[in-house]
Scaffold this active site. Structure first.
Site: not given
Ligand code: AHR
Length: 507
Positions: A174, A293
């Site tokens: 990110e 994610e």
């Molecule tokens: O999964 C929680 C967080 O969400 C992670 O650390 C990050 O990559 C995302 O913003």
């Protein structure tokens, strides 16, 4: 009131192969995912290395295939060297990403051994926040080089003679997000990712690399970020990431239940950008989408209520962070997001449910106590353990549901996978008010039929959750009737439900 749904499914229709890595998950050094999650040395079920056997059993049952590690935001400040070598010599550090204290008692060796026992392929992220190409290359050499160099021999002295053989590597996390340690512009990140990718490939040409795409579809830099990063890296990476979290806005459950439509549009946009940049740059190599994610996450509550408290308090070890209690509604959304991922299997090469234990997770634990399945465990497990072969997208005629975010959407979404004589059908029913009578036309005869459905338990409401003491939400058998030759199936989906059918067509 009851609506009618008609689904036509042609098992002979062509479709993308189901990518086994679509059912990945994610373990971050965050909150109680690692410490007091998978690892709790004092727990009655702990093994010699301190990992909970009861949690390991649930992880195996979940049917996941890949695990991304060690972050997430955590990785952007992480020094991998802190987590290797004798555990009593490892430094205790501040983890600025989550305002916590990191003891480093779990690192690469312990985690890779655990992942192997869990049957999960390790997907390792490198720190491109506070660090760069050299440290990423060092980690790769330590991890994958056989022997005879300072780093590989250090690994061997630390107890691992054979290389770990990690194939999947994420180039940071990110990096478009202003919250990220070492946040960069698209050009800064693109150049660093390309430089790192080149060096890592010199060391191990067999690895697969994931460039960091946007943190979500609503980022103001979305699109420009992907284009710029891909212009720098398209010939060097194999995948670009997508992160996607969904939550229910007050008074708008309909849009939340239609989150799969939002994910579908997001994936469509990223696929189009990939195609355009590959054409511009003359890159023949395909680039997949790694949804590394995704989940339901009540981020508004985290950002507005919980996070300010956490970030002004002390620096605890393994605090309770974002331990969302998942409802029946959340489970239906997770199931429908899986349907979208399968529908997009022609472009999505892998995906990781974030995260695995305690932190927005399908599995929860209490220290010294129980481990249990949250509501979202079930759609993931039922999909991961049945989706195989190739994807078939059925024709659906269903009632529609009006949503504020996505307009009118079909009340029923569905996808199927066909593996020889075995068919699996996954269905989400997004109406909150009415059941639907489904007629599924198969074109072939099903001789074995098994159905399960997840919905609100008797007398419960859509906010019902599972907890340590009681777990009322679990799949129950779905009654399916077939016509005489078995090619037409009829069943009723309750309002707000997710279902799976398994059909055997062998004579
Ligand atoms: O999964 C929680 C967080 O969400 C992670 O650390 C990050 O990559 C995302 O913003």
């Amino acid at each position: 009131m009851t609506s009618s749904t008609r689904i036509v499914l042609d098992p002979a229709a062509p479709g993308a192969a189901v990518p086994p890595r679509l059912f990945g998950t994610f373990v971050e050094h965050m909150g109680r995912c690692v410490y007091d999650g998978i690892h709790e040395p004092g727990h009655p079920t702990a093994d010699a290395a301190g990992f909970r056997r009861d949690v390991l059993e649930l992880v195996r049952e979940l049917g996941a295939t890949v695990v991304r590690y060690p972050g997430g935001n955590f990785v952007s400040g992480y020094r991998w060297e802190d987590g290797v070598g004798p555990s009593d010599e490892r430094p205790v550090r501040l983890d600025a990403a989550w305002h916590s204290t990191e003891t480093n008692q779990v690192g690469l060796h312990e985690f890779a051994d655990w992942a192997e026992q869990a049957g999960l392929e390790l997907m390792q992220a490198v720190n491109l926040g506070t660090r760069g190409a050299a440290e990423a290359a060092d980690l790769l050499e330590y991890t994958n080089h056989p022997a005879g160099t300072a780093l590989s021999d250090r690994r061997r002295r630390n107890g691992r003679d054979e290389p770990f053989g990690v194939r999947l590597w994420c180039l940071g996390n990110e990096m478009d997000g202003p919250w990220q340690i070492g946040h960069k512009t698209a050009d800064e990140y693109g150049r660093l990712a390309a430089e790192t990718a080149r060096l890592m490939r010199f060391i191990d040409p067999d690895i697969e690399l994931v460039a960091a795409g946007s943190s979500n579809h609503e980022m103001p830099t979305f699109d420009a970020w992907e284009r710029t990063v891909l212009r720098h890296t398209a010939g060097l990476v194999d995948h670009i990431s997508v992160h996607a979290y969904y939550e229910e806005a007050p008074g708008d459950p309909e849009s939340f239940l239609a989150s799969g439509v939002g994910l579908d549009r997001y994936l469509g946009d990223v696929a189009r950008i990939i195609d355009e940049v590959r054409a511009e740059e003359g890159i023949e190599k395909p680039i997949g989408i790694s949804v590394d994610e995704w989940n339901v996450w009540n981020q508004t509550r985290w950002n507005e209520v919980d996070k300010p408290d956490v970030f002004t308090g002390d620096w605890p070890i393994a605090p309770r962070l974002i331990e969302d209690d998942y409802t029946v509604t959340d489970a239906v959304v997770v199931g429908s997001l899986l349907i979208t991922l399968l529908r997009r299997a022609d472009r999505v090469t892998m995906a990781n449910l974030a995260q695995l234990v305690n932190v927005i997770a399908p599995i929860r634990t209490e220290p010294g106590g129980a481990a249990w399945r949250q509501t979202t465990f079930f759609p993931f497990q039922l999909t991961a353990t049945a989706a195989a072969g190739h994807v078939v997208i059925p024709e659906i005629a269903a009632a529609s549901v009006d949503t504020d975010r996505y307009g009118a959407v079909d009340a029923v979404d569905a996808v199927a996978t066909v593996d020889g004589d075995d068919i699996a059908v996954f269905l989400a029913h997004r109406s909150l008010t009415e059941a639907t009578e489904v007629e599924l036309r198969l074109g072939v005869a099903a001789h074995e039929v098994e159905g399960v459905v997840l919905t609100t338990p008797d007398g419960g409401d859509r906010d019902t959750v599972n907890a340590a003491a009681s777990q009322p939400v679990a799949p129950v058998p779905l009654r399916v009737e077939t016509d005489d030759d078995g090619s037409v199936l009829r069943f009723t989906l309750p309002p707000l439900s997710w279902a799976r059918l398994r059909l055997g067509t062998a004579r």
